[in-house]
Design a protein around this motif. Structure first.
Motif, PDB file in Angstrom:
ATOM      1  N   ARG A  78       0.969  -1.332   0.131  1.00 58.62           N
ATOM      2  CA  ARG A  78       0.059  -0.051  -0.260  1.00 58.62           C
ATOM      3  C   ARG A  78       0.868   1.359   0.046  1.00 58.62           C
ATOM      4  NH1 ARG A  78      -5.001  -1.431   4.025  1.00 58.62           N
ATOM      5  NH2 ARG A  78      -5.599  -3.195   2.772  1.00 58.62           N
ATOM      6  N   HIS A  79       2.202   1.001   0.154  1.00 61.14           N
ATOM      7  CA  HIS A  79       2.896   2.344   0.322  1.00 61.14           C
ATOM      8  C   HIS A  79       3.290   2.659  -1.451  1.00 61.14           C
ATOM      9  CE1 HIS A  79       5.855  -1.068   0.338  1.00 61.14           C
ATOM     10  NE2 HIS A  79       6.623  -0.012  -0.426  1.00 61.14           N
ATOM     11  N   HIS A  80       2.951   2.073  -2.110  1.00 62.09           N
ATOM     12  CA  HIS A  80       3.082   2.366  -3.709  1.00 62.09           C
ATOM     13  C   HIS A  80       1.810   3.103  -4.251  1.00 62.09           C
ATOM     14  CE1 HIS A  80       6.875   0.750  -4.204  1.00 62.09           C
ATOM     15  NE2 HIS A  80       6.467  -0.497  -3.646  1.00 62.09           N
ATOM     16  N   ILE A  85      -4.723   2.861  -7.518  1.00 58.39           N
ATOM     17  CA  ILE A  85      -5.417   3.238  -8.973  1.00 58.39           C
ATOM     18  C   ILE A  85      -6.443   2.501  -8.997  1.00 58.39           C
ATOM     19  CG2 ILE A  85      -5.101   3.173 -11.134  1.00 58.39           C
ATOM     20  CD1 ILE A  85      -2.061   3.823 -10.951  1.00 58.39           C
ATOM     21  N   ASP A  86      -7.713   3.187  -9.330  1.00 63.61           N
ATOM     22  CA  ASP A  86      -8.858   2.557  -9.424  1.00 63.61           C
ATOM     23  C   ASP A  86      -9.585   3.393 -10.606  1.00 63.61           C
ATOM     24  OD1 ASP A  86     -10.994   0.701  -8.953  1.00 63.61           O
ATOM     25  OD2 ASP A  86     -11.453   1.642  -6.919  1.00 63.61           O
ATOM     26  N   TYR A  87     -11.030   2.666 -10.762  1.00 57.33           N
ATOM     27  CA  TYR A  87     -11.909   3.439 -11.594  1.00 57.33           C
ATOM     28  C   TYR A  87     -12.197   4.719 -11.059  1.00 57.33           C
ATOM     29  CZ  TYR A  87     -11.999  -0.993 -14.230  1.00 57.33           C
ATOM     30  OH  TYR A  87     -11.647  -1.959 -15.048  1.00 57.33           O
ATOM     31  N   ARG A 104      -2.190   8.773   5.016  1.00 59.35           N
ATOM     32  CA  ARG A 104      -1.053   9.352   5.438  1.00 59.35           C
ATOM     33  C   ARG A 104       0.123   8.547   6.015  1.00 59.35           C
ATOM     34  NH1 ARG A 104      -1.636  15.563   7.463  1.00 59.35           N
ATOM     35  NH2 ARG A 104      -3.030  15.982   6.007  1.00 59.35           N
ATOM     36  N   LYS A 105      -0.455   7.346   6.458  1.00 59.75           N
ATOM     37  CA  LYS A 105       0.619   6.484   7.028  1.00 59.75           C
ATOM     38  C   LYS A 105       1.462   5.653   5.614  1.00 59.75           C
ATOM     39  CE  LYS A 105      -2.670   2.608   7.966  1.00 59.75           C
ATOM     40  NZ  LYS A 105      -2.916   1.619   8.951  1.00 59.75           N
ATOM     41  N   TYR A 106       0.584   5.405   4.803  1.00 60.15           N
ATOM     42  CA  TYR A 106       1.535   4.935   3.493  1.00 60.15           C
ATOM     43  C   TYR A 106       1.981   6.022   2.828  1.00 60.15           C
ATOM     44  CZ  TYR A 106      -1.715   1.138   4.839  1.00 60.15           C
ATOM     45  OH  TYR A 106      -2.035   0.042   5.405  1.00 60.15           O
ATOM     46  N   VAL A 107       1.836   7.292   2.838  1.00 59.56           N
ATOM     47  CA  VAL A 107       2.577   8.149   2.227  1.00 59.56           C
ATOM     48  C   VAL A 107       3.662   8.470   2.988  1.00 59.56           C
ATOM     49  CG1 VAL A 107       2.765  10.662   1.941  1.00 59.56           C
ATOM     50  CG2 VAL A 107       0.526   9.805   1.231  1.00 59.56           C
ATOM     51  N   ALA A 108       3.766   8.366   4.290  1.00 52.64           N
ATOM     52  CA  ALA A 108       5.176   8.367   5.004  1.00 52.64           C
ATOM     53  C   ALA A 108       5.896   7.160   4.820  1.00 52.64           C
ATOM     54  CB  ALA A 108       4.643   8.377   6.422  1.00 52.64           C
ATOM     55  N   MET A 110       5.995   5.567   1.810  1.00 50.75           N
ATOM     56  CA  MET A 110       6.466   5.808   0.472  1.00 50.75           C
ATOM     57  C   MET A 110       7.838   6.914   0.544  1.00 50.75           C
ATOM     58  SD  MET A 110       4.376   6.968  -2.741  1.00 50.75           S
ATOM     59  CE  MET A 110       3.510   8.200  -2.083  1.00 50.75           C
ATOM     60  N   ILE A 111       7.429   7.687   1.455  1.00 53.16           N
ATOM     61  CA  ILE A 111       8.955   8.612   1.594  1.00 53.16           C
ATOM     62  C   ILE A 111      10.154   7.975   2.166  1.00 53.16           C
ATOM     63  CG2 ILE A 111       9.649  10.463   2.669  1.00 53.16           C
ATOM     64  CD1 ILE A 111       7.718  11.349   0.572  1.00 53.16           C
ATOM     65  N   PHE A 112       9.766   7.013   3.011  1.00 54.51           N
ATOM     66  CA  PHE A 112      10.879   6.209   3.708  1.00 54.51           C
ATOM     67  C   PHE A 112      11.447   5.119   2.623  1.00 54.51           C
ATOM     68  CE2 PHE A 112       8.436   6.925   7.879  1.00 54.51           C
ATOM     69  CZ  PHE A 112       9.115   8.139   8.089  1.00 54.51           C
ATOM     70  N   ASP A 113      10.391   4.632   2.066  1.00 52.96           N
ATOM     71  CA  ASP A 113      10.870   3.750   0.814  1.00 52.96           C
ATOM     72  C   ASP A 113      11.681   4.254  -0.162  1.00 52.96           C
ATOM     73  OD1 ASP A 113      10.462   1.082  -0.571  1.00 52.96           O
ATOM     74  OD2 ASP A 113       9.572   2.299  -2.034  1.00 52.96           O
ATOM     75  N   ARG A 114      11.184   5.736  -0.706  1.00 58.55           N
ATOM     76  CA  ARG A 114      12.041   6.305  -1.490  1.00 58.55           C
ATOM     77  C   ARG A 114      13.383   6.718  -1.007  1.00 58.55           C
ATOM     78  NH1 ARG A 114       9.260   8.523  -6.050  1.00 58.55           N
ATOM     79  NH2 ARG A 114       7.130   7.394  -6.181  1.00 58.55           N
ATOM     80  N   VAL A 115      13.591   7.217   0.106  1.00 61.43           N
ATOM     81  CA  VAL A 115      14.757   7.416   0.644  1.00 61.43           C
ATOM     82  C   VAL A 115      15.714   6.166   0.722  1.00 61.43           C
ATOM     83  CG1 VAL A 115      15.830   8.407   2.697  1.00 61.43           C
ATOM     84  CG2 VAL A 115      14.041   9.694   1.922  1.00 61.43           C
TER      85      VAL A 115
END
Length: 184
Positions: A78-80, A85-87, A104-108, A110-115
């Protein structure tokens, strides 16, 4: 040998993300981050296309035209933003598919994933600006990101680049994650 090197790479990445998540109070997400990478559908492809300086998914995509490992991965993590993406439900939209707003917890995460990906692939050359630069390089191709998610992600990546790791993790933990949001 490639299998061992791939295992070490994804484990280093997992441990970096886990450390960031723990510092932000996201313990469950830290423990479970990217465990699908150890599944045969992702691990075997990753080992086959391992290069050490970039995602093996890109090499698989270049070789056969699609990344089967990525298709497996994005649907389970879910962090991607691609997971969301949905209809579209907007009858006026010219798009059939659209990005839903990410919690927000998945956005956070995602940031940690990218870093963490930047740290792993850039090695000693890593700077706190690398995750932002990588995102900006491909931003025009990521039109499926929900506008609010995009705004939050860019804000946090810029903060990381300008104010650094400790400040941004503190902000994420004590401000960003405390703001009200709908639950998923």
């Amino acid at each position: 040998m490639k299998a061992l090197l791939h295992f070490l790479t994804i484990t280093r990445h997992h441990n970096l993300v886990m450390g960031y998540c723990f510092r932000a109070g996201l313990y469950r997400q830290g423990l479970l981050h990217d465990l699908s990478k150890y599944s045969p559908a992702e691990f075997l492809v990753g080992a086959k296309y391992y290069q050490g300086n970039r995602s093996p998914n890109n090499a698989e995509r270049e070789d056969i035209g699609v990344s089967t490992a990525w298709l497996h991965h994005k649907g389970r993590n879910r962090h991607h933003f691609e997971y969301w993406i949905d209809y579209t439900k907007d009858p006026k939209s010219t798009q059939i598919l659209a990005g839903a707003q990410m919690p927000r917890k998945y956005v956070a995460e995602m940031i940690f994933d990218r870093v963490s990906a930047s740290r792993v692939y850039r090695g000693e050359a890593y700077t706190d600006r690398d995750p932002l630069d990588y995102y900006l390089h491909g931003r025009d191709k990521s039109w499926f990101i929900h506008p609010r998610t995009r705004q939050e992600m860019e804000f946090l990546l810029r903060m990381w680049a300008e104010k650094g790791e400790a400040y941004t993790i503190g902000y994420i933990r004590y401000v960003y994650l405390k703001k009200g949001e709908r639950k998923h």
